[in-house]
Design a protein around this motif. Sequence first.
Motif, PDB file in Angstrom:
ATOM      1  N   SER A   1      69.424  73.370  72.766  1.00  0.00           N
ATOM      2  CA  SER A   1      70.962  72.769  72.824  1.00  0.00           C
ATOM      3  C   SER A   1      71.839  73.987  73.657  1.00  0.00           C
ATOM      4  O   SER A   1      72.907  73.548  74.275  1.00  0.00           O
ATOM      5  CB  SER A   1      71.704  72.908  71.598  1.00  0.00           C
ATOM      6  OG  SER A   1      70.855  71.916  70.780  1.00  0.00           O
TER       7      SER A   1
ATOM      8  N   LYS B   1      65.239  66.114  71.216  1.00  0.00           N
ATOM      9  CA  LYS B   1      66.248  66.964  70.142  1.00  0.00           C
ATOM     10  C   LYS B   1      66.738  66.216  69.259  1.00  0.00           C
ATOM     11  O   LYS B   1      66.717  66.464  67.876  1.00  0.00           O
ATOM     12  CB  LYS B   1      67.479  67.232  71.319  1.00  0.00           C
ATOM     13  CG  LYS B   1      67.331  68.336  72.025  1.00  0.00           C
ATOM     14  CD  LYS B   1      68.453  68.926  72.886  1.00  0.00           C
ATOM     15  CE  LYS B   1      68.951  68.071  73.819  1.00  0.00           C
ATOM     16  NZ  LYS B   1      69.875  68.541  74.473  1.00  0.00           N
TER      17      LYS B   1
ATOM     18  N   LEU C   1      64.048  66.426  66.301  1.00  0.00           N
ATOM     19  CA  LEU C   1      64.408  67.510  65.713  1.00  0.00           C
ATOM     20  C   LEU C   1      65.608  67.839  64.700  1.00  0.00           C
ATOM     21  O   LEU C   1      65.371  68.334  63.566  1.00  0.00           O
ATOM     22  CB  LEU C   1      64.440  68.807  66.602  1.00  0.00           C
ATOM     23  CG  LEU C   1      63.153  69.251  67.439  1.00  0.00           C
ATOM     24  CD1 LEU C   1      63.629  70.199  68.412  1.00  0.00           C
ATOM     25  CD2 LEU C   1      62.087  69.593  66.574  1.00  0.00           C
TER      26      LEU C   1
ATOM     27  N   LEU D   1      65.392  73.913  68.375  1.00  0.00           N
ATOM     28  CA  LEU D   1      66.590  73.067  68.626  1.00  0.00           C
ATOM     29  C   LEU D   1      67.974  73.791  69.045  1.00  0.00           C
ATOM     30  O   LEU D   1      68.666  73.493  70.116  1.00  0.00           O
ATOM     31  CB  LEU D   1      66.790  72.106  67.224  1.00  0.00           C
ATOM     32  CG  LEU D   1      67.946  71.195  67.526  1.00  0.00           C
ATOM     33  CD1 LEU D   1      67.898  70.214  68.558  1.00  0.00           C
ATOM     34  CD2 LEU D   1      68.324  70.634  66.116  1.00  0.00           C
TER      35      LEU D   1
ATOM     36  N   ALA E   1      73.494  71.040  68.540  1.00  0.00           N
ATOM     37  CA  ALA E   1      72.846  69.632  68.987  1.00  0.00           C
ATOM     38  C   ALA E   1      74.031  68.677  69.314  1.00  0.00           C
ATOM     39  O   ALA E   1      73.438  67.541  69.818  1.00  0.00           O
ATOM     40  CB  ALA E   1      71.648  69.175  68.189  1.00  0.00           C
TER      41      ALA E   1
END
Length: 472
Positions: A338, A349, A352, A334, A412
């Motif tokens: 990002s 994403k 996650l 992740l 993220a």
Amino acid sequence: MKLASSAVLLFSLGSLGAHAQGTPATWQGNFLSDGERHRMVLQAEEAADGRWTVRSLAVDFLPDAIHLDAASFQGGHVTISANGGKGAYDARLSPNGTTLDGTWTWGKQPVVLKLQRVPNEAAWHTPMNYQYHHKDVTYARPSPEEPKIPFAPRLAVDYMEQGAMAWTGERGCISCHSNGTYMVVRPLMSPELGAPQQAMRDFWVAELKSALAADPKQRNGSFDGTQAVYLAAGLAVWDAHVLHHLSPETQQALDLMFQFQRPAGDWFIEDDNNPPFESSPYQVATVAARAVANAPGWLAQQRVTPLGAHVELLKRYLRTPQKMQGDYDRTDLLWTASEYPGLLDARQKHDLMDMILAHQQFDGGWSMRSFALPEQWGKGNRAAKLRSELEFSFPQSDGHMTGLAIIALRKAGLPSSDPRIQRGVQWLLSNQRASGRWWTRSLNRDGWQFISYSGTAYPMLALALCNALPKA
């Protein structure tokens, strides 16, 4: 570089015979046994008549406590016996007195060992129970008994800076757990802490030049794929956050990194039994992708170069189900996704992020041990150790995982104001230890606890990403 971690063994030989005070001397060196590196320090005194007397012998990280049988240093010949003959050292002094050449035996495993005479002030400290030591910098090994203190960012910064330099000065190699972490994390905090140490980048460039000058067929002996990845990632992150342009050194390092890439898209790990870093090709590949993503302008240039195919291979590897260290490697994924546009889609994403949040503990922190089953770490060779820990059923929150979880979530896009992030921030602010570190227990062996380095660097970056560091 990895060092075994059991018990420090100090053999005190002064009781073996009365003696007059003489001129002290120290010989030291290191050896490999069962793939683990140990260090030995022998101290002796030379009397006015030229006779030598052994005063002490220290060996770090053997499994048993030591008792001495006998020790002799006569006619340039050193013999030491310990534990009923289980431990033995037999060596000859060179004519100029600078080296002891011989054999160290523990059990039935003899190893050739050369000890080099060094100035007493340059000798490794004994007993060798420090984590980092170089010149005037010494950090004791972390302990869960170390008291907690009110948040003191200066202490954490000092540990990050001095620990990385001490490792570099004493070990002289790129290591993912210490100076490697410094180079891929510390530049991101330049707005809050100022620029990282130029000496660290100078060392990275020197390592790059050395690797480029070596015969490619011989590189794996002293420079492997993991080091190539951290070399490129450190320079790329430095370019992105300190220089703000692509340097020629980073271009060379990325080219070198992809020379080590395997057909599957990952990188070989020479000694893959030290989780969480040097144990998972997938985790190393996430660092390689961050190197690619951070190098300013580099990725766009590769569309028309042969390296473009290597980049696509890396992306395909990360997107395809692989053997992972459970949800730990997914957390690193992740963070990487990002910073690497298009590596994963928004839904992936988001999933996650949900996974990481589901691991949050009641106290607001995260525990590394809850992110993978014992058998999923590395080759599974730490499973027995992990299952035997008293806290196995109720793993405690730690600095490494709490910092990493917040970094990944913030990268993220989860706002720092989110209550779950704030609970994690409060855990970090409340759990720093007196040395400036946060406690994280190693997944490997309870000795050096080098995981506490990332266990401090990650919390500091997490706090920076949440605007929780004092402006002063």
